[in-house]
Scaffold this motif. Structure first.
Motif, PDB file in Angstrom:
ATOM      1  N   LEU A 173       8.093   2.696 -10.265  1.00 23.96           N
ATOM      2  CA  LEU A 173       9.159   2.203  -9.917  1.00 23.96           C
ATOM      3  C   LEU A 173       9.720   1.084 -10.560  1.00 23.96           C
ATOM      4  O   LEU A 173      11.024   0.973 -11.076  1.00 23.96           O
ATOM      5  CB  LEU A 173       8.939   1.828  -8.459  1.00 23.96           C
ATOM      6  CG  LEU A 173      10.160   1.146  -7.538  1.00 23.96           C
ATOM      7  CD1 LEU A 173      11.604   2.129  -7.544  1.00 23.96           C
ATOM      8  CD2 LEU A 173       9.627   0.885  -6.321  1.00 23.96           C
ATOM      9  N   ILE A 174       8.957   0.066 -10.939  1.00 22.89           N
ATOM     10  CA  ILE A 174       9.444  -1.001 -11.642  1.00 22.89           C
ATOM     11  C   ILE A 174       9.919  -0.738 -12.985  1.00 22.89           C
ATOM     12  O   ILE A 174      11.014  -1.172 -13.395  1.00 22.89           O
ATOM     13  CB  ILE A 174       8.313  -2.131 -11.637  1.00 22.89           C
ATOM     14  CG1 ILE A 174       7.918  -2.676 -10.504  1.00 22.89           C
ATOM     15  CG2 ILE A 174       8.661  -3.429 -12.396  1.00 22.89           C
ATOM     16  CD1 ILE A 174       8.606  -3.215  -9.476  1.00 22.89           C
ATOM     17  N   LYS A 225       0.666  -1.380  -0.014  1.00 26.57           N
ATOM     18  CA  LYS A 225      -0.042   0.092  -0.149  1.00 26.57           C
ATOM     19  C   LYS A 225       0.805   1.265   0.113  1.00 26.57           C
ATOM     20  O   LYS A 225       0.520   2.266  -0.598  1.00 26.57           O
ATOM     21  CB  LYS A 225      -0.836  -0.207   1.081  1.00 26.57           C
ATOM     22  CG  LYS A 225      -2.226  -1.134   1.148  1.00 26.57           C
ATOM     23  CD  LYS A 225      -3.137  -0.823   0.257  1.00 26.57           C
ATOM     24  CE  LYS A 225      -4.094  -1.921  -0.018  1.00 26.57           C
ATOM     25  NZ  LYS A 225      -4.889  -1.770  -1.289  1.00 26.57           N
ATOM     26  N   GLU A 226       1.939   1.153   0.844  1.00 26.66           N
ATOM     27  CA  GLU A 226       2.686   2.286   0.707  1.00 26.66           C
ATOM     28  C   GLU A 226       3.294   2.845  -0.566  1.00 26.66           C
ATOM     29  O   GLU A 226       3.490   4.139  -0.729  1.00 26.66           O
ATOM     30  CB  GLU A 226       4.040   2.235   1.666  1.00 26.66           C
ATOM     31  CG  GLU A 226       3.958   2.191   3.095  1.00 26.66           C
ATOM     32  CD  GLU A 226       5.165   1.999   3.964  1.00 26.66           C
ATOM     33  OE1 GLU A 226       6.196   2.499   3.550  1.00 26.66           O
ATOM     34  OE2 GLU A 226       5.159   0.868   4.639  1.00 26.66           O
ATOM     35  N   ILE A 227       3.367   2.039  -1.521  1.00 25.64           N
ATOM     36  CA  ILE A 227       3.922   2.339  -2.797  1.00 25.64           C
ATOM     37  C   ILE A 227       2.952   2.212  -4.014  1.00 25.64           C
ATOM     38  O   ILE A 227       3.390   2.386  -5.079  1.00 25.64           O
ATOM     39  CB  ILE A 227       5.475   1.604  -3.192  1.00 25.64           C
ATOM     40  CG1 ILE A 227       5.139   0.290  -3.429  1.00 25.64           C
ATOM     41  CG2 ILE A 227       6.395   1.660  -2.074  1.00 25.64           C
ATOM     42  CD1 ILE A 227       6.185  -0.856  -3.958  1.00 25.64           C
ATOM     43  N   GLU A 228       1.922   2.002  -3.707  1.00 25.54           N
ATOM     44  CA  GLU A 228       0.903   1.584  -4.807  1.00 25.54           C
ATOM     45  C   GLU A 228       0.813   2.836  -5.822  1.00 25.54           C
ATOM     46  O   GLU A 228       0.520   2.318  -6.805  1.00 25.54           O
ATOM     47  CB  GLU A 228      -0.408   1.618  -3.953  1.00 25.54           C
ATOM     48  CG  GLU A 228      -1.707   0.928  -4.707  1.00 25.54           C
ATOM     49  CD  GLU A 228      -2.811   0.691  -3.766  1.00 25.54           C
ATOM     50  OE1 GLU A 228      -3.196   1.521  -2.718  1.00 25.54           O
ATOM     51  OE2 GLU A 228      -3.462  -0.457  -4.272  1.00 25.54           O
ATOM     52  N   SER A 229       0.799   3.870  -5.332  1.00 29.82           N
ATOM     53  CA  SER A 229       0.767   5.084  -6.090  1.00 29.82           C
ATOM     54  C   SER A 229       1.888   5.159  -7.351  1.00 29.82           C
ATOM     55  O   SER A 229       1.564   5.503  -8.532  1.00 29.82           O
ATOM     56  CB  SER A 229       0.388   6.470  -5.618  1.00 29.82           C
ATOM     57  OG  SER A 229       1.610   6.900  -4.893  1.00 29.82           O
ATOM     58  N   PHE A 230       2.840   4.774  -7.024  1.00 33.51           N
ATOM     59  CA  PHE A 230       4.102   4.932  -7.778  1.00 33.51           C
ATOM     60  C   PHE A 230       4.674   3.299  -8.291  1.00 33.51           C
ATOM     61  O   PHE A 230       5.771   3.487  -8.618  1.00 33.51           O
ATOM     62  CB  PHE A 230       5.039   5.699  -7.339  1.00 33.51           C
ATOM     63  CG  PHE A 230       5.707   5.653  -6.075  1.00 33.51           C
ATOM     64  CD1 PHE A 230       6.731   4.700  -5.943  1.00 33.51           C
ATOM     65  CD2 PHE A 230       4.938   6.209  -4.868  1.00 33.51           C
ATOM     66  CE1 PHE A 230       7.218   4.678  -4.678  1.00 33.51           C
ATOM     67  CE2 PHE A 230       5.463   5.846  -3.685  1.00 33.51           C
ATOM     68  CZ  PHE A 230       6.582   4.763  -3.774  1.00 33.51           C
ATOM     69  N   PHE A 231       4.163   2.183  -7.733  1.00 31.58           N
ATOM     70  CA  PHE A 231       4.537   1.048  -7.906  1.00 31.58           C
ATOM     71  C   PHE A 231       4.970   0.632  -9.606  1.00 31.58           C
ATOM     72  O   PHE A 231       6.142   0.320  -9.896  1.00 31.58           O
ATOM     73  CB  PHE A 231       3.571  -0.089  -7.377  1.00 31.58           C
ATOM     74  CG  PHE A 231       3.701  -1.263  -8.113  1.00 31.58           C
ATOM     75  CD1 PHE A 231       4.742  -2.141  -7.596  1.00 31.58           C
ATOM     76  CD2 PHE A 231       2.987  -1.868  -9.157  1.00 31.58           C
ATOM     77  CE1 PHE A 231       4.862  -3.409  -7.868  1.00 31.58           C
ATOM     78  CE2 PHE A 231       3.187  -3.277  -9.591  1.00 31.58           C
ATOM     79  CZ  PHE A 231       4.082  -3.904  -9.097  1.00 31.58           C
TER      80      PHE A 231
END
Lengths: 85, 242
Positions: free
Chosen positions: B109-110, B100-106
């Motif tokens: 990031l990958i 959830k912490e990185i959901e908006s930019f997941f």
């Protein structure tokens, strides 16, 4: 969809589908179910399709952040404007 | 190996260090062996060693890129070709998916990790100076991802299409800021420009070094500050924090 090589391979595999397409037909690209997209994959696939079909290539609007960021990058890098709807 | 446990010499060999160092680390508590009492033989589990390596991935990648003599990294970090890298990138994706912490930019990031890794293979194809492939590791607990290659570096790569470039610092600036098209004979994109655009708009940071030049990027800072690195490296090094 994060490697240039895989984008190239995807295009090669996909191109035969367009062999019998008429000149008035449009090509829609739907990004539903895409998890991660990258400019290098997109450059090999989407930019190549754009060069072949121009405005007949239509990208469906996507809510995926990596799709949108990659498409923007491709437009800037190649000085092109995709037809998005 | 007995019951998935490694003897001290096997563990030392696995980590690429001496038995004495491992004994010292055990005594200091840096890497405790598995033994019932003081007089027993020291054993280590494979998962314990892997966890230790992962938690040390930043210092290990720095050492790997700075060494004068190239050697293949430990198997758990080594991507000898692009397909191995893609497989491990998929594993990272699975590991971070649903966080959830990185959901908006997941996905961003990958894709950034994918672009940096793919660049290493694309730039050095058929031209690796010593070790073929990349070092790719991540420690999700520490929120860090590292990628490195011992390739030709940005300067030598870009000089082929921009002969006026004088040094690593100029090359790094071009790589992160200028759109270059028609980069014959290599078919490459503008991956590092993409990386910069993503980092500056998201809660991410990047340390990037190539040769003698290094830079730091983070959210809301679009100015590129490139400086001479204290210690040069061969190839490229990226440390991403999220």
């Amino acid at each position: 969809m994060t490697s240039r090589q895989l984008g190239k391979e995807a295009l090669s595999a996909f191109l035969p589908n367009f062999n019998n397409i008429s000149e008035s037909e449009k090509i829609y690209v739907n990004f539903d179910d895409i998890d991660v997209f990258s400019p290098s994959w997109g450059d090999e696939f989407l930019t190549a399709l754009y060069r072949k079909f121009g405005d007949r290539l239509i990208l469906k609007k996507s809510s995926n952040a990596s799709v949108n960021a990659s498409v923007e990058m491709l437009e800037e890098a190649n000085s092109i404007k995709f037809n998005i709807e | 190996m007995i019951n998935d446990k490694l003897k001290i010499n096997e563990a030392a060999n696995y980590l690429g260090i001496s038995i004495d160092t491992l004994r010292r680390w055990d005594d200091k508590g840096k890497l405790k062996s598995l033994r019932a009492s003081q007089g027993d033989h020291r054993y280590y589990s494979l998962s314990q060693l892997e966890e230790f390596l992962t938690s040390s991935c930043v210092s290990l990648v720095l050492k790997w890129t700075r060494d004068n003599i190239g050697a293949e990294p430990n198997d758990i970090f080594y991507c000898s070709d692009s397909s191995v890298f893609q497989g491990r990138l998929y594993k990272l994706r699975k590991a971070l998916s649903g966080n959830k912490e990185i959901e908006s930019f997941f996905s961003l990031l990958i894709s950034v990790v994918g672009e940096i890794g793919d660049n290493s293979f694309g730039h050095n194809l058929g031209n690796w100076p010593d070790v073929i492939g990349i070092f790719f590791a991540y420690d999700i607990k520490k929120k860090v991802i590292v990628l490195a290659d011992r390739g030709r570096g940005i300067f030598k790569t870009l000089k082929r299409v921009k002969p006026e470039l004088q040094n690593d610092e100029e090359a790094l600036k071009v790589a992160f800021t200028e759109i270059l098209s028609g980069r014959a004979p290599e078919s490459r994109g503008n991956g590092l420009k993409y990386v910069k655009s993503i980092i500056e708009k998201n809660p991410l940071s990047l340390f990037f070094q190539s040769g003698e030049a290094e830079l730091n990027l983070s959210q809301n800072i679009s100015a590129l500050k490139i400086k001479k690195a204290k210690q040069p490296i061969q190839g490229c090094l990226a440390i991403i924090r999220f």
